[in-house]
Design a protein around this motif. Structure first.
Motif, PDB file in Angstrom:
ATOM      1  N   LEU B 212       0.856  -1.190   0.000  1.00  0.00           N
ATOM      2  CA  LEU B 212       0.000   0.000   0.000  1.00  0.00           C
ATOM      3  C   LEU B 212       0.888   1.235   0.000  1.00  0.00           C
ATOM      4  O   LEU B 212       1.955   1.250   0.623  1.00  0.00           O
ATOM      5  N   TYR B 281      -5.440   4.717   1.391  1.00  0.00           N
ATOM      6  CA  TYR B 281      -4.124   4.462   0.797  1.00  0.00           C
ATOM      7  C   TYR B 281      -4.291   3.924  -0.625  1.00  0.00           C
ATOM      8  O   TYR B 281      -5.364   3.439  -1.005  1.00  0.00           O
ATOM      9  N   ALA B 282      -3.206   3.982  -1.396  1.00  0.00           N
ATOM     10  CA  ALA B 282      -3.218   3.377  -2.725  1.00  0.00           C
ATOM     11  C   ALA B 282      -2.852   1.898  -2.614  1.00  0.00           C
ATOM     12  O   ALA B 282      -1.994   1.527  -1.817  1.00  0.00           O
ATOM     13  N   LEU B 283      -3.516   1.073  -3.415  1.00  0.00           N
ATOM     14  CA  LEU B 283      -3.117  -0.325  -3.537  1.00  0.00           C
ATOM     15  C   LEU B 283      -2.103  -0.395  -4.677  1.00  0.00           C
ATOM     16  O   LEU B 283      -2.451  -0.322  -5.846  1.00  0.00           O
TER      17      LEU B 283
END
Lengths: 351, 351
Positions: B212, B281-283
């Motif tokens: 993440l 969050y970004a994956l």
């Protein structure tokens, strides 16, 4: 634009379709894109589904989508032959599944809306839906069958378009458009920066999408596109030869293409609610793309000034509308006017 | 093996550590791997956490892990200097979080077990845990603090090991080991195929892992490694400079490295239960790796025949045990015996 040279800025499904058709019509076409076929067209799900996408208040978009859908079988056949490779049309239809009572009420409203438009759709119980698609889970309580809403493998389509365009003489240059000279702007969500008349008319609408791979021993793939409402959230599952494409998130947060944890969690959870067997599938790819949103969700196809044409703003419907868009653009190139419903002049304040 | 030439088969964290140390000890080392630093060492979470990994019945593994952990600060410092780049050690400790009553009972049992081993750990309430790590969600009801359990950025570590090994004279050849001549087998889950004495002793244990990325405006990253039990499922969240590594799934299904939908769904769901802020969050990455499982979860480090040494079977603990493994292997190269607890001879039927 009476010259024979056409520059197309943007190599997604719209730019490639227009370039191919313009080259067939005798134009010398150069297509500029730093990374052709890599943007939202590459990320897309590939639904050709105007009926199950119909929203009250968007009747003009439904009409446009139905006109585009009618072009698809012929377009796919002609493209496959011209490219020497399959365009990827999947003509198995769509079912819509609802889970909770709120979701079922929303589908009832959609069905009633379509009936008033003279487009009745078939209502099915959960059991009837499972007879069509045995993978649908027990939470699916009812829905619709819309055999006319189809899908296309967007990556096969892009490959076929590129091959056909190049065979027709289109020169593809992997660079940004230099910003000078006559041009057809097909730059999707990035179009607004390319001409002042597009400022404020095209905005990025982010969507996350998953690609699942079927694995040996896992429940078989569905045959049809499955659209669903899960506790009010839309999700779609579009079959591919070796897996499924799962999508539906929509965010407006600028030029951000990070897939978010929360968005992926929703897609996985909702896909499993609808097709429990996907738990055993492989998660092959997680991505996000930027749909080119327009103020009324209708595309922007027309002339901006004497040196500039545009075909962008296709929102959720770029792949569906590509054959029709290319047909309208070749009309523009031949001096015909754009239909008022898609002409960007509809937003001019002096009208 | 009195020659000065050493071939190392396998370029993960074990192979690279052994190659570096052997080269420092004067050996001419060639390391063969078709894709160095790309296997389970690359996928790993990088926990250096023998205490919070302690299972009743695995006291020998705890002792080995503690011995390895004690080597880590010096190893990381020496490696960073030799490589000219940071080895990635993160010395902020670990907390363990429990959600439901069954999870808390399991942590109670772990704490009691550690106390009987003379290694008491600090019990904390949910509120005390949130004082240490404000991102922990309301479902966290209690847990442990273990400041001595650390972590390392496994990808920084691999880069540093490769740089240090090459500076020390190791020749890295991107090809499979040809199967002939004296060799040190460090091929992880693939080791069993390389020598008949390893047949049945090393098996692949699949684990899925997510990376993440922190995004602007999202809740800050935790400082410590967070391990948790969520409805009986273990999950860990290991901080990196720009994000988190999330893992813990374990499957035994052969050489399969497809991340599964169900496994990723569990990791996302459990991570959000523990740290709700990760929804924003970004994956960034979804992957699966194959831990090299051994019958007793202890590594296999020793001599198989007069031309073959082995260092594999590190199960969940390859990164933790790498400095100690390299030390034991340089001992073997100098003619010292392997400790009985790790010598693969412990499984020989004629013993």
């Amino acid at each position: 634009m009476q010259v024979e040279e056409l520059v197309v800025a943007g190599g997604g499904v719209i730019g490639l379709s227009c370039a191919w058709r313009a080259a067939q019509a005798g134009w010398h076409v150069t297509l500029c894109d730093p990374a052709p076929a890599s943007g939202s067209s590459w990320v897309a799900g590939g639904m050709l589904a105007p009926v199950t996408e119909a929203w009250p208040g968007e009747e003009a978009l439904l009409d446009l989508g139905l006109e585009a859908l009618a072009l698809w079988p012929g377009f796919a056949e002609e493209l496959s032959a011209a490219a020497g490779q399959a365009a990827g049309l999947h003509a198995k239809g769509t079912v819509v599944a609802a889970t909770g009572s709120g979701d079922r009420a929303e589908l009832d409203a959609l069905a009633a809306h379509l009936a008033t438009l003279g487009r009745p759709v078939e209502r099915l119980t959960g059991r009837e839906l499972r007879r069509l698609e045995p993978g649908l889970g027990p939470d699916v309580r009812g829905g619709l069958s819309v055999p006319g809403d189809l899908s296309v493998d967007n990556r096969a389509l892009l490959a076929a378009l590129r091959a056909a365009a190049e065979k027709a003489g289109v020169v593809i240059e992997e660079r940004a458009w230099a910003g000078e000279g006559p041009v057809l702007i097909c730059a999707g969500a990035h179009s607004a920066a390319l001409h002042p008349a597009l400022s404020g008319l095209v905005r990025p609408v982010k969507g996350e999408i998953l690609r699942l791979g079927h694995r040996r021993g896992a429940f078989p793939l569905p045959t049809r596109t499955i659209r669903a409402l899960v506790d009010g959230r839309p999700v779609y599952l579009v079959p591919r030869p070796d897996g499924l494409v799962v999508g539906a998130t929509q965010y407006e947060q600028g030029f951000d293409t990070d897939p978010s944890v929360g968005g992926v969690r929703d897609l996985l959870r909702d896909a499993e609610r609808i097709l429990p067997g996907v738990a055993e599938y492989a998660l092959v790819e997680v991505a996000a793309g930027l749909r080119p949103g327009s103020p009324d969700n209708m595309p922007l196809i027309g002339r901006l000034d004497e040196r500039t044409l545009v075909a962008t703003g296709h929102s959720r419907n770029g792949i569906l509308l590509a054959p029709l868009t290319a047909q309208l653009v070749t009309g523009l190139l031949a001096g015909e006017p754009a239909p008022a419903a898609v002409d960007p002049a509809r937003f001019r304040e002096d009208r």
